[in-house]
Design a protein around this motif. Sequence first.
Motif, short mmCIF file in Angstrom:
data_model
loop_
_atom_site.label_atom_id
_atom_site.label_comp_id
_atom_site.label_asym_id
_atom_site.label_seq_id
_atom_site.Cartn_x
_atom_site.Cartn_y
_atom_site.Cartn_z
N GLN A 18 41.48 12.49 60.27
CA GLN A 18 40.70 13.00 59.06
C GLN A 18 40.60 14.27 58.72
O GLN A 18 41.06 14.75 57.45
N ARG A 19 40.63 15.18 59.69
CA ARG A 19 40.82 16.76 59.38
C ARG A 19 42.20 16.97 58.70
O ARG A 19 42.34 17.79 57.70
N ALA A 20 43.05 16.29 59.27
CA ALA A 20 44.66 16.85 58.82
C ALA A 20 44.93 15.92 57.18
O ALA A 20 45.54 16.70 56.52
N GLU A 21 44.15 14.82 57.19
CA GLU A 21 44.34 14.32 55.66
C GLU A 21 43.78 15.01 54.72
O GLU A 21 44.21 15.29 53.68
N GLN A 22 42.73 15.38 55.13
CA GLN A 22 42.00 16.41 54.22
C GLN A 22 42.60 17.67 53.91
O GLN A 22 42.71 18.14 52.69
N GLN A 23 43.10 18.32 54.75
CA GLN A 23 43.62 19.66 54.99
C GLN A 23 45.04 19.76 54.23
O GLN A 23 45.48 20.61 53.35
N LEU A 24 45.79 18.67 54.39
CA LEU A 24 47.16 18.72 54.15
C LEU A 24 47.37 17.82 52.97
O LEU A 24 48.23 17.97 52.04
N GLY A 25 46.47 17.13 52.37
CA GLY A 25 46.45 16.06 51.17
C GLY A 25 47.77 15.51 51.08
O GLY A 25 48.21 14.72 52.15
N ASP A 26 48.68 15.46 50.19
CA ASP A 26 49.85 14.71 49.87
C ASP A 26 50.83 15.04 50.88
O ASP A 26 51.79 14.36 51.14
#
Length: 602
Positions: free
Chosen positions: A558-566
Motif C-alpha cells: 500500500q505504501r509503495a502504491e501510494q508513493q509511486l502512483g502510476d
Amino acid sequence: MKKHRLTLCAVLVAASLGAVSCSRTSEQQQGSEAVAAEQNLARLFENYYEERLKLFPLEATAIADNRYNDQLPNDLSQQHQEQVRQLYQRYLGKIKAIDRSQLNEQEQVSYDIFKYEMEVSLEGLEQPASLLPINQFWSLPITMAQLGSGSSNQPFKTPEDYQDFLGRIKGFTVWGDTAIANMRKGIRMGVVLPRTLTQKVLPQLQAMVVDEPTKTIFWAPVENLPDNFTASQKDSIRRAYTKAIQEEVIPTYKKLYDFMQQEYLPKSRATTGISGIKGGDEYYRFLVRYWTTTDMTPDQIFEIGQQEVARIRGEMEQVKEQVGFKGDLAAFFKYVNDNPKFTPFNSPEEVLGAYDAIAQRMEPQLGKLFGITPKSKFEVRQTEAFRAASASAEYNPPAPDGSRPGIFYVPILDAGKYNMVGMESLFLHEAIPGHHYQISIQQEQEGLPRFRQYAWYGAFGEGWALYAESLGKELGLYTDPYQYFGRLSDEMHRAIRLVVDVGMHAKGWTREQAIQYSLDNELTSREAAVAEIERYMALPGQALSYKIGELKIKELRQRAEQQLGDRFSISAFHDVILKGGVMPLAVLEKKVDEWIAEQKNS
C-alpha cells in the motif's frame, strides 16, 4: 587459514559482492591483515554455513548436500548445545568486528540478517526447549519416520545411501535415551507437555512398534530396492535393515512409548498454555519475538487479532448475503461444512487432480504479477498415511540440485469428506505463488550467501504465503463466491490464531475456550479445530507469524502504491520482496523503503 594482505576493495571484488571502485588511496586501505580478512563477508558466511551443516546434518540432507547423510548428532545433549553456542558466539564476534558502514547495500542486508540470527539463536539456547523434545507436530520421531520411508529428503538410490541411513538409525537410539532423560528432568522442574498433547503423541509412537520389520514404514526403501543393485547388495541390505529395525528402530520407539505412557502421562500438566510451566511467561515472550521477528507484545498482538476477526466477519456476512443464504453466520458455516455439494470427490486422485486444475487456471495470469519465477519443479502429493491424521497441508521445498521437486502435501483421510471450499486459497498459500515461489526463488538466487539461500523466518515466509492468498482475484481465481468465502475463512483462521495463541499462552485461556472461539468464528469442523488448537499448544508463538507477516507485506504494498502512483509495478514489487529471500520484518521494511526511493529517482 593463511591471512593475505588485501585492500578492502580487493576483498569485495574477490567476494563478488558488488561493483566497487578500486581507485583507493593508501589512506583508504585497511592497515590490518585481520581486519581486511574479516571484511570478506562471503568467506565469513561460507565458513559459518559449512560449520553449521556439520552440527545440523539434517539441514544438509534437506538441501541435497549428502556429505553428512549418515550422521544424526544428539542435539539434545549438553555437549552438542555447547558446540552450537560456541558457533553462534564466535560468529557474532566476527560480524561485530566488521565496519558495517563500509559495506554496500546488499552486504548490509546480509550483515543485519546474520547479526540478528546469531543474537536470536543464542537467546534461544537459554530457553527450555530441550526439556520438551517431543510433541505431536514437530519432533525427531516423526522426522525419522519420514526420512526412513524413502519418500522424503533422505535418498535411497545407491548402496551407500542405504548404509548412510543405518548410521542415522544408530544416532536415533542415542537421541531417544537423551530425550527420556531430558523429559525426566522436565518432570522434576515442572516443564512438561499438557496432558492432551501427550495423549496425541502416544498413538504416533505406538504405530511404530510392530512385531515384524517388514510391517514398519522403515521397510519401504527395502521393499523398493533399485533394479540396478546386484543380488548380493540387495541381500546384504535386507539383512542389515532387518537387524537395525528389529534391534534399534522398534525398541527405540517402544522405549519412548512406554516412558511417555507410564511415567510422563501421569505427570503431564492440566494447564493449556506455556505459562503453565516454570518460566513460561518469559519463554512465551521470547517465542513471540522469535516467530514474528518484531518487538510486539502479546497484548498488542491480541488486540490486532480481535480487530482482524471483526473485519473479516464483516466480509463473510457480505458473501453470505451474496449467495442468498438465510440464516446467521454460524448456520452458514454449518451449511458449507455439511452440504454434500461441497464434497464431490470419490478418491484421493480426484482431490489431487482438482489442485492441478487450479494451477492450470491461474497459469496465464502469473506473468502479470511476477517478473521472476522458479526453475524448480513442483508436485502435489497425498500425505503419507502414518502421519495424515495429525498433519496439516504443507509444502516441502525442492532440492537445489533439481533432484527433488517442491512438494505440496495434502492430507486426505477420506476423499468422500474432503471439502472443496477453500482449495483455491490453500493452493495459493502452500504452492503457487506462496511457498513454492518464495522458497524456490530464494534458493535459486545467485549471489546470496548460503545462510540466506536456505534460511527461514516464519513471519516473512508464512506472511508471504498468506499474502499470496490475497492475490486470487488478480490470478483469475475466486470467481465462485464459495471459493472466496473459503479464502476469507483461511484468512480468518490466521486472525483467530493471534487471539487464541496469546489467549492460551499469556491470558489463561483453556483449550476448550480456544476451540470454541475457533468454532464461533470460522468455517471448520470440531475435529479440525481441536487439531489446530493443539498444534498451537505444542508450538507456542509459531501461529502468530502468518498474520503479522502478511499485514506487514500488505502495508508495504500500500505504501509503495501510494508513493509511486502510476510508476508502481506489481511485478517489480513482488520481485523485490522475493529476490532477497526471507529476512526479519524490520530489514524487509527498510529494503522496500529504499526500493521505493530508487523508483522515485529513476
